[in-house]
Design an enzyme around this catalytic site. Structure first.
Site, PDB file in Angstrom:
ATOM      1  N   LYS A  34       0.724  -1.173  -0.099  1.00 54.79           N
ATOM      2  CA  LYS A  34       0.100   0.005  -0.136  1.00 54.79           C
ATOM      3  C   LYS A  34       0.764   1.192   0.122  1.00 54.79           C
ATOM      4  CE  LYS A  34      -3.605  -2.272   2.580  1.00 54.79           C
ATOM      5  NZ  LYS A  34      -3.239  -3.203   3.682  1.00 54.79           N
ATOM      6  N   CYS A  35       1.919   1.552  -0.806  1.00 54.64           N
ATOM      7  CA  CYS A  35       2.972   2.341  -0.902  1.00 54.64           C
ATOM      8  C   CYS A  35       2.687   3.070  -2.355  1.00 54.64           C
ATOM      9  CB  CYS A  35       4.179   1.729  -0.802  1.00 54.64           C
ATOM     10  SG  CYS A  35       5.577   2.822  -0.950  1.00 54.64           S
ATOM     11  N   GLY A  36       3.164   4.273  -2.479  1.00 56.19           N
ATOM     12  CA  GLY A  36       3.150   5.042  -3.736  1.00 56.19           C
ATOM     13  C   GLY A  36       4.134   4.138  -4.660  1.00 56.19           C
ATOM     14  N   LEU A  37       5.016   3.413  -4.057  1.00 53.36           N
ATOM     15  CA  LEU A  37       5.712   2.841  -5.071  1.00 53.36           C
ATOM     16  C   LEU A  37       5.430   1.437  -5.406  1.00 53.36           C
ATOM     17  CD1 LEU A  37       9.139   3.873  -3.209  1.00 53.36           C
ATOM     18  CD2 LEU A  37       8.164   4.928  -5.067  1.00 53.36           C
ATOM     19  N   THR A  38       4.498   1.030  -4.689  1.00 50.25           N
ATOM     20  CA  THR A  38       3.961  -0.627  -5.100  1.00 50.25           C
ATOM     21  C   THR A  38       3.819  -0.819  -6.657  1.00 50.25           C
ATOM     22  OG1 THR A  38       2.714  -0.472  -2.995  1.00 50.25           O
ATOM     23  CG2 THR A  38       2.012  -2.002  -4.561  1.00 50.25           C
TER      24      THR A  38
END
Length: 158
Positions: A34-38
């Site tokens: 659940k990360c912007g980098l996912t």
């Protein structure tokens, strides 16, 4: 100690010794669902598909230490990676990458290289490239897209 001296638990609970990767080029990544980098999962899987037959292994280590971005169970993480990104590279059980409970493999990786903020992992998707003899080649910041690592991977695969 060397990279091959460590072991970790696959997401299914099976213990895996890193020495099974002898002769392979390995990219170790701490991941989060659940990360912007996912979306880097997509790039990682594409690179894995492109180079696995040439000897590349990608090892994903979920971590919930950064803004609670991987709070689900190992089963939830596995399902998320498969359904959303078709991940086929090896995923391990959730670990700590910093602090007193950090996984011994990450303690080793951090001691072998330094990032911009010293040895600590600063965020999800920090990447470590290891050659086919277990030697640390390079550490990459979280924002470095996996596609930008392809040239380095190709150089050591040859």
């Amino acid at each position: 100690m060397k990279f091959y001296d460590f072991s970790a638990l696959r997401i299914n609970g099976q213990e895996v010794s890193m020495d099974q990767y002898k002769g392979k080029v390995v990219l170790v990544v701490n991941t989060a669902s659940k990360c912007g980098l996912t979306p880097q999962f997509k790039d990682l899987e594409e690179i894995y598909q492109e180079y696995r037959d040439m000897g590349l292994e990608i090892l994903g280590f979920p971590c919930n230490q950064f803004a609670n971005q991987d709070s689900g169970s190992n089963e939830d993480i596995h399902e998320f990676c498969q359904l959303n990104y078709g991940v086929t590279f090896t995923m391990f059980q959730k670990i700590y990458v910093n602090g007193e409970n950090e996984h011994p493999l990450y303690k080793y990786l951090k001691n072998e290289t330094k990032g911009i903020l010293g040895k600590q992992i600063k965020w999800n998707f920090t990447k470590f490239l290891i050659d086919s003899e277990g030697k640390m080649i390079k550490r990459y910041a979280p924002t470095v897209l996996p596609s930008k690592i392809k040239n380095d991977i190709e150089k050591i695969l040859k």
